[in-house]
Design a protein around this motif. Sequence first.
Motif, PDB file in Angstrom:
ATOM      1  N   ALA A   8     -13.564  18.288 -35.801  1.00 44.82           N
ATOM      2  CA  ALA A   8     -12.582  17.792 -34.513  1.00 44.82           C
ATOM      3  C   ALA A   8     -12.229  17.235 -33.990  1.00 44.82           C
ATOM      4  CB  ALA A   8     -12.585  19.805 -33.643  1.00 44.82           C
ATOM      5  N   GLN A  10     -10.868  15.925 -30.559  1.00 44.14           N
ATOM      6  CA  GLN A  10     -10.926  16.243 -29.292  1.00 44.14           C
ATOM      7  C   GLN A  10     -10.580  14.867 -28.794  1.00 44.14           C
ATOM      8  OE1 GLN A  10     -12.934  18.850 -26.723  1.00 44.14           O
ATOM      9  NE2 GLN A  10     -13.300  17.073 -25.585  1.00 44.14           N
ATOM     10  N   THR A  31     -13.466  10.096 -38.411  1.00 50.37           N
ATOM     11  CA  THR A  31     -14.077  11.338 -38.975  1.00 50.37           C
ATOM     12  C   THR A  31     -14.196  11.605 -40.332  1.00 50.37           C
ATOM     13  OG1 THR A  31     -11.200  11.931 -38.633  1.00 50.37           O
ATOM     14  CG2 THR A  31     -13.576  13.160 -37.087  1.00 50.37           C
ATOM     15  N   PRO A  42      -5.778  18.513 -31.961  1.00 48.75           N
ATOM     16  CA  PRO A  42      -5.209  19.336 -31.632  1.00 48.75           C
ATOM     17  C   PRO A  42      -3.852  19.322 -31.367  1.00 48.75           C
ATOM     18  CG  PRO A  42      -5.914  17.505 -29.639  1.00 48.75           C
ATOM     19  CD  PRO A  42      -6.124  16.660 -31.442  1.00 48.75           C
ATOM     20  N   PRO A 168      -5.843  24.372 -33.564  1.00 47.32           N
ATOM     21  CA  PRO A 168      -6.064  23.529 -32.604  1.00 47.32           C
ATOM     22  C   PRO A 168      -5.479  23.778 -30.707  1.00 47.32           C
ATOM     23  CG  PRO A 168      -5.090  23.296 -35.533  1.00 47.32           C
ATOM     24  CD  PRO A 168      -5.235  24.894 -34.651  1.00 47.32           C
ATOM     25  N   LEU A 197     -13.147  26.961 -36.595  1.00 46.54           N
ATOM     26  CA  LEU A 197     -12.646  25.420 -35.221  1.00 46.54           C
ATOM     27  C   LEU A 197     -11.741  25.257 -34.691  1.00 46.54           C
ATOM     28  CD1 LEU A 197     -13.858  22.514 -35.899  1.00 46.54           C
ATOM     29  CD2 LEU A 197     -12.545  22.107 -37.870  1.00 46.54           C
ATOM     30  N   CYS A 199     -10.097  22.689 -31.875  1.00 46.96           N
ATOM     31  CA  CYS A 199     -10.419  21.428 -31.725  1.00 46.96           C
ATOM     32  C   CYS A 199      -9.080  21.629 -30.104  1.00 46.96           C
ATOM     33  CB  CYS A 199      -9.498  20.940 -32.801  1.00 46.96           C
ATOM     34  SG  CYS A 199      -9.289  19.070 -32.122  1.00 46.96           S
ATOM     35  N   ASP A 200     -10.053  21.284 -28.635  1.00 51.24           N
ATOM     36  CA  ASP A 200      -8.939  21.796 -27.658  1.00 51.24           C
ATOM     37  C   ASP A 200      -8.440  20.057 -27.680  1.00 51.24           C
ATOM     38  OD1 ASP A 200      -7.669  22.138 -25.536  1.00 51.24           O
ATOM     39  OD2 ASP A 200      -9.285  22.388 -24.556  1.00 51.24           O
ATOM     40  N   SER A 217     -14.557  21.592 -27.452  1.00 51.82           N
ATOM     41  CA  SER A 217     -14.010  22.022 -29.301  1.00 51.82           C
ATOM     42  C   SER A 217     -15.422  22.700 -29.702  1.00 51.82           C
ATOM     43  CB  SER A 217     -13.592  21.292 -29.910  1.00 51.82           C
ATOM     44  OG  SER A 217     -12.277  20.045 -29.199  1.00 51.82           O
ATOM     45  N   LEU A 236     -15.624  13.334 -31.150  1.00 51.35           N
ATOM     46  CA  LEU A 236     -15.448  14.058 -32.439  1.00 51.35           C
ATOM     47  C   LEU A 236     -16.503  15.112 -32.721  1.00 51.35           C
ATOM     48  CD1 LEU A 236     -14.830  10.574 -34.722  1.00 51.35           C
ATOM     49  CD2 LEU A 236     -12.655  12.108 -33.405  1.00 51.35           C
TER      50      LEU A 236
END
Length: 256
Positions: A8, A10, A31, A42, A168, A197, A199-200, A217, A236
């Motif tokens: 994720a 972020q 990543t 996100p 997301p 998973l 991811c915000d 996240s 990350l």
Amino acid sequence: MTSLRVAAAQISTGPDPVANLAIAVESVRRTAEAGASVIALPEATLAAFGSDLRAVAEPLDGPFASGLRKVAADLGVVVIAGLFEPASDGRVHNTLLVTGPGVEASYRKIHLYDAFGSRESDLVAPGDELVTFEVDGVRVGLATCYDLRFADQFTALGRAGAELIVVPASWGAGPAKEDQWDLLTRARASDAQAWLLACDQAWTAPRGTDPLGIGRSALIDPLGHPRGRLGAEADLLVGTVETELAVAVRARVPIL
């Protein structure tokens, strides 16, 4: 058993798609260097809520999506990111783009954020189809932010075979919103008996009723246990999904 390295990214996005694409591409590169093969960005990566969504909306072959498609192809990874595409009724769709070698899919957010004083449906037209796709033998499902409040969507994705669900989000700050995010991400993983998973957007100071981000996240396992969680700032999160656990949980507790 199949293992999949996921991440994720972020980040915090603003109103400029060009600047946001540069942030997204750099985060994907970082990543990928950490070994992730599936990378989530996100909701609203194209442009933050509060922007003129009709003005920034692009088709899935537009410059923003094409930029993500290129970095995914160059690095040999699958990227999932939130953008806005024009809808036929003059609104936009809140869409997740999935792109990478051998993978191309999109999901339009079904449950719109008409809550806490916001009216996402004024600008956004809802989708009506669940979406799954396969990466390296792992079936992946998709949901977006406010979808987390609807358990049946996650149960349906589990029944469709999803062993990982990527969510997301642009989860706005507010009273108890952090607790609700933590609770709902764990509960929905348990409902689907799948890895989740989430991811915000990184924490951003609230602007009126527009949802922005709180961070946090997380990677949650099929029993609802967090395997990793970020704080509020841009960061990350990298972790490993093992499908054997989803298979074992579904065999022991056959709720699906």
